[in-house]
Write an enzyme that holds these catalytic residues in place. Sequence first.
Site, mmCIF file in Angstrom:
data_model
loop_
_atom_site.group_PDB
_atom_site.id
_atom_site.type_symbol
_atom_site.label_atom_id
_atom_site.label_comp_id
_atom_site.label_asym_id
_atom_site.label_seq_id
_atom_site.Cartn_x
_atom_site.Cartn_y
_atom_site.Cartn_z
ATOM 1 N N SER A 166 0.774 -1.119 0.016
ATOM 2 C CA SER A 166 -0.010 0.042 -0.007
ATOM 3 C C SER A 166 0.881 1.095 0.273
ATOM 4 C CB SER A 166 -1.045 0.080 1.222
ATOM 5 O OG SER A 166 -1.873 1.021 1.006
ATOM 6 N N THR A 167 0.624 1.952 0.883
ATOM 7 C CA THR A 167 1.545 3.333 0.747
ATOM 8 C C THR A 167 2.951 3.007 0.824
ATOM 9 O OG1 THR A 167 -0.192 4.482 2.397
ATOM 10 C CG2 THR A 167 1.905 5.664 2.144
ATOM 11 N N HIS A 192 -2.325 -1.038 -3.437
ATOM 12 C CA HIS A 192 -3.626 0.045 -3.206
ATOM 13 C C HIS A 192 -3.414 1.311 -4.276
ATOM 14 C CE1 HIS A 192 -4.289 -1.943 0.855
ATOM 15 N NE2 HIS A 192 -4.659 -2.829 -0.179
ATOM 16 N N MET A 285 -0.012 0.759 5.401
ATOM 17 C CA MET A 285 -0.759 1.097 6.764
ATOM 18 C C MET A 285 -2.061 0.177 6.570
ATOM 19 S SD MET A 285 -1.437 2.916 9.235
ATOM 20 C CE MET A 285 -0.376 4.535 8.967
ATOM 21 N N ASP A 288 -4.380 -5.283 5.501
ATOM 22 C CA ASP A 288 -4.687 -5.818 4.202
ATOM 23 C C ASP A 288 -3.657 -6.788 3.902
ATOM 24 O OD1 ASP A 288 -6.092 -6.551 2.170
ATOM 25 O OD2 ASP A 288 -5.254 -5.055 0.920
#
Length: 350
Positions: A166-167, A192, A285, A288
């Site tokens: 993600s991030t 993401h 973060m 997931d």
Amino acid sequence: MSGRIRVLVVDDSALIREVLSRTLAKEGDIVVVGTAQDPLDAREKIKALAPDVVTLDIEMPNMNGLAFLQKLMRLRPMPVVMVSTLTTRGASETMLALELGAVDFVAKPGPDTPGGIEEFGAVLREKVRHAAQSDVLARAPEAAVPELPLRTAAAPEGALVAIGASTGGVEAIRQVLAAMPPDCPPIVIAQHMPKGFTARFAARLDELVPVGVVEAADRMVLERGRAYVAPGDHHLRVERSSGQLKCRVSQDETMSGHRPSVDVLFHSVARVAGPMAVGAILTGMGRDGAQGLKAMREAGAFTIGQSRGSALIYGMPKAAFEIGAVVEEAPLERIAGRLAAALLKLRTAA
């Protein structure tokens, strides 16, 4: 971080500065300590106000946002969230901004934006909160790729590599793929990212890494030496059909609050590839991917998590580690090597 998150908003439009300031302040945990109309103004405001996070437009007078970002990350690294236009050019510039060190980005709302300004505001606030918790100094330096290039990652037919992030994942995935030899098994990726940006992300990776990279399409056959990125706002799964591994792309319900979801991809890999898979969970973060990676490990797959200290945000890898989903943790620059070593074991065991 204690107290409210202090943000500097940088945009050449007075209207956008007002909208962003009002939107960010809505829930009380974020305070806009100042605004700037161009990078020269921003440079002075950063010195004077010492914000925790900067939101930055790309198109501005005097110096464009990318040039300013590059200088900022060299001279005073800090969390930056790009506010981007949802266009082909905007997507390309956003990918470059993430390579230069921006933590994340959010697409400016347009007349067709689902949920309108309210949804945009919720996403922007969440991205700023994540950015405030990021460790911009943790990014592995460019020279941290393995000193000796990996010669092979060949594995038996049916082997599969799965990666979730993600991030911070755009740059982390690039570094992992840059070290993967082109004889590796198919690689499936859930990052993401909203609709409209994943195609450019895949195209940019394809320009930079030894393996071929494409945005996944439904029923696309998985091939050796190629990586498949889940399309924005769609889940990616893997299925076996007519003796071949194929992508399945769908727009069913979000999982773990995300679409694409790392959990959705990893669970499908656990079912289809079992012990023939290897998986990596990278910076991001939330949680997931943790349960999906655990399912992969329980199915006999080798699993690895990005270690604290090399992850921009040690959230998803931490969640996976805490529930016993990872066989081991490693800094980013060693992950490709550990995946290749696990693939070699599959080949020698075959």
